[in-house]
Write an enzyme that holds these catalytic residues in place. Structure first.
Site, mmCIF file in Angstrom:
data_model
loop_
_atom_site.group_PDB
_atom_site.id
_atom_site.type_symbol
_atom_site.label_atom_id
_atom_site.label_comp_id
_atom_site.label_asym_id
_atom_site.label_seq_id
_atom_site.Cartn_x
_atom_site.Cartn_y
_atom_site.Cartn_z
ATOM 1 N N CYS A 268 0.857 -1.185 0.000
ATOM 2 C CA CYS A 268 0.000 0.000 0.000
ATOM 3 C C CYS A 268 0.897 1.241 0.000
ATOM 4 C CB CYS A 268 -0.989 -0.012 1.162
ATOM 5 S SG CYS A 268 -0.273 -0.390 2.786
ATOM 6 N N SER A 301 3.413 -2.096 4.031
ATOM 7 C CA SER A 301 3.313 -0.652 3.797
ATOM 8 C C SER A 301 4.535 -0.232 3.000
ATOM 9 C CB SER A 301 3.319 0.116 5.123
ATOM 10 O OG SER A 301 4.629 0.156 5.670
ATOM 11 N N ASP A 302 4.440 0.876 2.300
ATOM 12 C CA ASP A 302 5.655 1.484 1.769
ATOM 13 C C ASP A 302 6.472 1.952 2.989
ATOM 14 O OD1 ASP A 302 7.619 2.551 0.135
ATOM 15 O OD2 ASP A 302 6.189 3.441 -1.249
ATOM 16 N N CYS A 303 7.756 2.268 2.774
ATOM 17 C CA CYS A 303 8.631 2.464 3.936
ATOM 18 C C CYS A 303 8.277 3.716 4.729
ATOM 19 C CB CYS A 303 10.084 2.429 3.490
ATOM 20 S SG CYS A 303 10.465 0.769 2.901
ATOM 21 N N ALA A 305 5.363 4.329 5.791
ATOM 22 C CA ALA A 305 4.023 4.796 5.425
ATOM 23 C C ALA A 305 3.036 4.699 6.580
ATOM 24 C CB ALA A 305 3.498 4.031 4.212
#
Ligand SMILES: *[C@@H]1O[C@H](CO)[C@@H](O)[C@H](O)[C@H]1NC(C)=O
Ligand SMILES: *[C@@H]1O[C@H](CO)[C@@H](O)[C@H](O)[C@H]1NC(C)=O
Ligand SMILES: *[C@@H]1O[C@H](CO)[C@@H](O)[C@H](O)[C@H]1NC(C)=O
Ligand SMILES: *[C@@H]1O[C@H](CO)[C@@H](O)[C@H](O)[C@H]1NC(C)=O
Ligand SMILES: *[C@@H]1O[C@H](CO)[C@@H](O)[C@H](O)[C@H]1NC(C)=O
Length: 785
Positions: A268, A301-303, A305
């Site tokens: 995401c 999650s994206d880093c 996020a």
């Protein structure tokens, strides 16, 4: 015969690559380290989660039930520590393999003994081949090389955060280079076959989901395609997306990645969609991906996020609220440590339950088990015998060459400026900052390549008297040496310029503000073209499109090639195209807009044009303004023709569909009827499928690989109904000898291909005319009840 010519050429190319193979790489096939892991070592014997004969679910339940709450929370970040008492090893979720195994991220270590991996062209160039079989084979190589690195003791994870399949909606996007372009159908196809290749699945058909060679991840879910535009960053951007655009543009690549590719991962994104951070969106993660599409895998999650949901966006009031939002939405692992840090207090405050944590853990451990990482000695696994000799093999490197060759797009070729002839070019001028830097061939998210060779070095092997001048410092081109470049240009027989962009201009966190070539590039190109004896050749290295209208119309610029960021074999591929050893057949996977497009706010997510406000719309499907080059554009050294063959093209009668239910349009569209695709039903849709047979001829003079693009066109695209002007519905790449003819059959499914999204996001088919087009030919099909 074409095949023979091709294989000897291929052999020559592979040989050249071998000669260039650096000693460091050759030495890399060194002794493997100790096998990384034995399941349950230190744990009670016969522990069920290590029993490979049990179903994955049972093993996962067994493992999760043995963990303490602290151990559970420790597993929710991308660096998951070992649980020594149970023999559960540490795991690193974050690895990258966008266009080859990379050591960005934390899971892969290419500092030795293996020090390189095959570096394919940046994705946007590979996409330009319009060849799913090529995309699939690249995925396969990545899966094999990933396993080899793992088996060699150099990986602490096998979960790769590729492909990037956000639709390349705006030409300024710094990460557009990472994607397969602007068409949702094409991106969806790329996603499906790439993922299948990486995960060790067949290119089509059913898959064995309990057995992953490596894990691929569809990112960034969803409507993420802005880095930093005039101070609006991806961390705070709230993408306002209509139900219609979500249904027919932003989500289809992800649907295909999951449904057709059987991806085992989803990421995401940072941005919000209509106010809700995607990692906190239950509708998106749980209802759409898991329930509606049947996603089986983990969601990361994206880093960082998760932290931004509280810190940057203020969407969650506290850190614990952010943790609760994402775990309840269906996210499983956080890239970063925020959930690990705030998980216990979220639990204490009653914002999450242990059940929420277990739900995530089950998805996480299931993927690790599907990868075989709880099966004991990895060398006894299905993929256990893939050794370090499987990395950078001649076959893999020749595939990197093939991908670069097949992607390169010939944009202009006036008066037969190309191909050059080795025997006739007595001296060659090579000009430009992009001519002699091998790193710039790789784009971003690359790993150390098997070979390092620049276009200049290759061209020196073609023409002995090759003279070089950089002309300026970098793509910014703000430190110039134009007189030196002009001097070289005026003293040689032929001139090739290597210009375009680099990662200073377009990359993660950096969108462009302009579409023109930066700094003094245009002035350098024009000065060189004026000084040269013959029309010059311009080679553009860049991911996103540039407005080069000046070069398109300048008669002193004879030919233009777009070569993306062509990867480790890019220098050779470009030289082969320049000298006619390869016939270019790539097609642009994105629209090239004029500079004027930059008046459109990048933050406006609407795909459809809005004539009332002068908003021009986006991508070839909806954009209504002038272009520099169109989506699907590309020349060749040969001429091709296409036409439908009546005997093999058998559209059904569209008036004989029982139970076809008309729904009145509410929007503009003259009150014409449309039909709800869901109401037509699967069975009737099945009966509507028909073959469309296309005859393709290569009229010579050269053999070539040629993509055939099938489009659907609606009449009256501008009538306010929100229909695309046209839509790619099929594509296939053929290799044809000079004067050779072939037939390609496309299967057309009106329910899938003629449908469009209505304003409320339903799939509908319009009453009335539809046209199926290939090249210069088309036929009409009318939908009438
Ligand atoms: C990568 O491997 C090398 C060689 O084994 C080792 O020296 C280095 O510490 C490793 N790097 C990391 C980040 O683990
Ligand atoms: C699927 O793969 C697993 C693990 O390799 C294997 O045990 C199982 O037999 C396979 N299932 C089928 C139906 O092939
Ligand atoms: C090559 O380009 C890279 C990336 O732009 C840059 O970091 C490096 O300094 C360049 N190398 C040379 C020799 O100019
Ligand atoms: C040239 O442009 C680069 C990148 O935009 C910038 O960092 C640098 O400061 C500029 N140099 C000069 C001399 O203007
Ligand atoms: C196109 O739109 C115009 C105006 O709305 C209408 O009169 C005409 O019939 C339409 N043509 C087709 C082929 O649908």
């Amino acid at each position: 015969m074409g095949d023979h010519a091709r294989s000897s050429l291929h052999a020559a190319a592979v040989l050249l690559l071998h000669l260039l193979l650096s000693p460091a790489t050759a030495a890399a096939a060194a002794a493997a380290a100790e096998p990384p892991y034995t399941c349950g070592a230190g744990a009670p014997p016969n522990i069920p989660f290590c029993d490979r004969s049990l179903p994955i679910d049972r093993r996962v339940d067994d493992l999760v039930a043995r963990l303490t709450v602290e151990e559970k929370i420790s597993q929710l970040g991308d660096e998951s520590p070992a649980v020594a008492r149970l023999g559960v090893p540490a795991y690193k979720w974050w690895s990258e393999a966008l266009h080859g195994v990379s050591d960005h991220g934390r899971g892969i270590n290419l500092s030795g003994p293996l020090r390189a991996a095959t570096s394919f062209p940046q994705v946007i160039l590979t996409a330009a081949s319009f060849d799913p079989h090529l995309w699939y084979r690249i995925g396969q190589v990545i899966g094999v090389e990933a396993r080899a690195v793992y088996n060699n003791g150099q990986a602490e994870g096998l979960t790769f955060w590729a492909p990037n399949i956000n639709v390349f909606r705006d030409p300024r996007w710094g990460r557009g280079q990472e994607t397969p372009g602007e068409d949702p159908t094409m991106s969806g196809k790329y996603a499906a076959v790439f993922v299948r290749g990486v995960q060790g699945y067949a290119i089509a058909g059913p898959v064995n989901s309990t057995d992953l060679e490596a894990s691929a991840c569809c990112k960034h879910f969803t409507a993420y395609d802005l880095e930093n535009w005039k101070g609006v960053t991806r961390y705070v951007f709230d993408a306002k997306v209509t139900a219609q655009d979500l249904e027919d543009t932003y989500n289809p690549p992800f649907k295909s990645c999951v449904e057709d590719g059987h991806a085992s991962g989803i990421m995401c994104s940072y941005n919000r969609v209509n106010g809700v951070p995607t990692c906190a969106d239950y509708n998106l993660l749980s209802k759409t991906a898991r329930q509606s599409w049947g996603f089986y895998g983990y969601i990361t999650s994206d880093c960082d996020a998760v932290s931004i949901i509280h810190d940057a966006q203020g969407y969650a009031k506290t850190a614990e609220d952010a943790v609760a939002d994402v775990l309840k939405a269906g996210m499983d692992v956080n890239c970063g440590s925020y959930v690990q840090q705030h998980g216990a207090s979220a639990l204490q405050q009653g914002k999450i339950t242990e059940h929420d944590i277990d739900r995530a853990l089950r998805n996480l451990f299931a993927v690790r088990m599907r990868l075989g990482l709880f099966n004991g000695d990895p060398r006894r696994n299905r993929y256990g015998n893939i050794g370090p000799d499987q990395v950078c093999t001649p076959e893999h490197q020749s595939l990197a060459l093939e991908a670069a060759q097949d992607g390169i797009v010939l944009l202009k070729n006036d008066g037969g400026a190309l191909p050059l002839s080795k025997s006739k070019v007595t001296s060659l001028g090579v000009i430009g900052f992009n001519a002699n830097n091998a790193t710039r061939l790789l784009g971003n998210y690359y790993g150390p390549p098997c070979v390092t060779v620049t276009p200049l070095q290759v061209l020196q092997g073609y023409v002995k008297d090759t003279r070089f001048a950089a002309g300026c410092n970098a793509a910014a081109c703000n430190v110039t040496a134009i007189p030196e470049a002009v001097q070289v240009a005026s003293s040689v027989d032929s001139v090739v310029l290597f210009m375009g962009l680099d990662q200073d201009q377009e990359r993660e966190e950096v969108d462009r503000l302009d579409l023109t070539l930066p700094g003094q590039q245009q002035s350098l190109i024009e000065s060189v073209a004026n000084a040269a004896k013959k029309p010059v050749i311009l080679v553009l290295l860049c991911g996103g499109p540039v407005d080069i209208s000046f070069a398109k119309t300048n008669p002193k610029i004879g030919a233009i090639l777009w070569a993306g960021y062509p990867g480790e074999a890019g220098g050779l591929a470009i030289a082969q195209v320049l000298f006619g050893e390869h016939n270019p057949g790539g097609r642009l996977p994105v629209t090239w807009y004029p500079q004027d497009f930059t008046k459109v706010p990048m933050t406006d997510m609407r795909m459809r044009a809005d004539p009332a406000t002068g908003y021009p719309g986006r991508t070839y499907r909806f954009y209504r303004g002038p272009t520099v080059f169109d989506f699907g554009y590309g020349l060749s050294y040969s001429k091709y023709s296409h036409r439908f063959v009546a005997s093999g093209t058998k559209p059904p009668s569209m008036s004989k569909i029982a139970g076809l239910k008309a729904v009145e349009t509410t929007a503009a569209g003259g009150g014409a009827a449309m039909y709800d695709v869901e109401a037509i039903g699967e069975e009737a849709c099945e009966r509507l499928r028909f073959p469309a047979l296309v005859r393709v001829q290569n009229h010579g003079p050269m053999e070539g690989k040629h993509p055939v693009l099938l489009f659907l066109r609606w009449p009256n695209a501008t009538d306010g109904s929100g229909r695309p002007a046209r839509q790619l519905i099929g594509f296939r790449s053929l290799r044809l000898g000079a004067m050779e003819t072939a037939h390609v059959e496309f299967e057309v499914s009106p329910c899938k291909h003629f449908s469009r999204a209505s304003e409320d996001g339903r799939k509908v088919i319009d009453q009335g005319s539809h046209f199926v087009m290939v090249g210069e030919d088309e036929f009409e099909l009318s939908f009438m009840a």
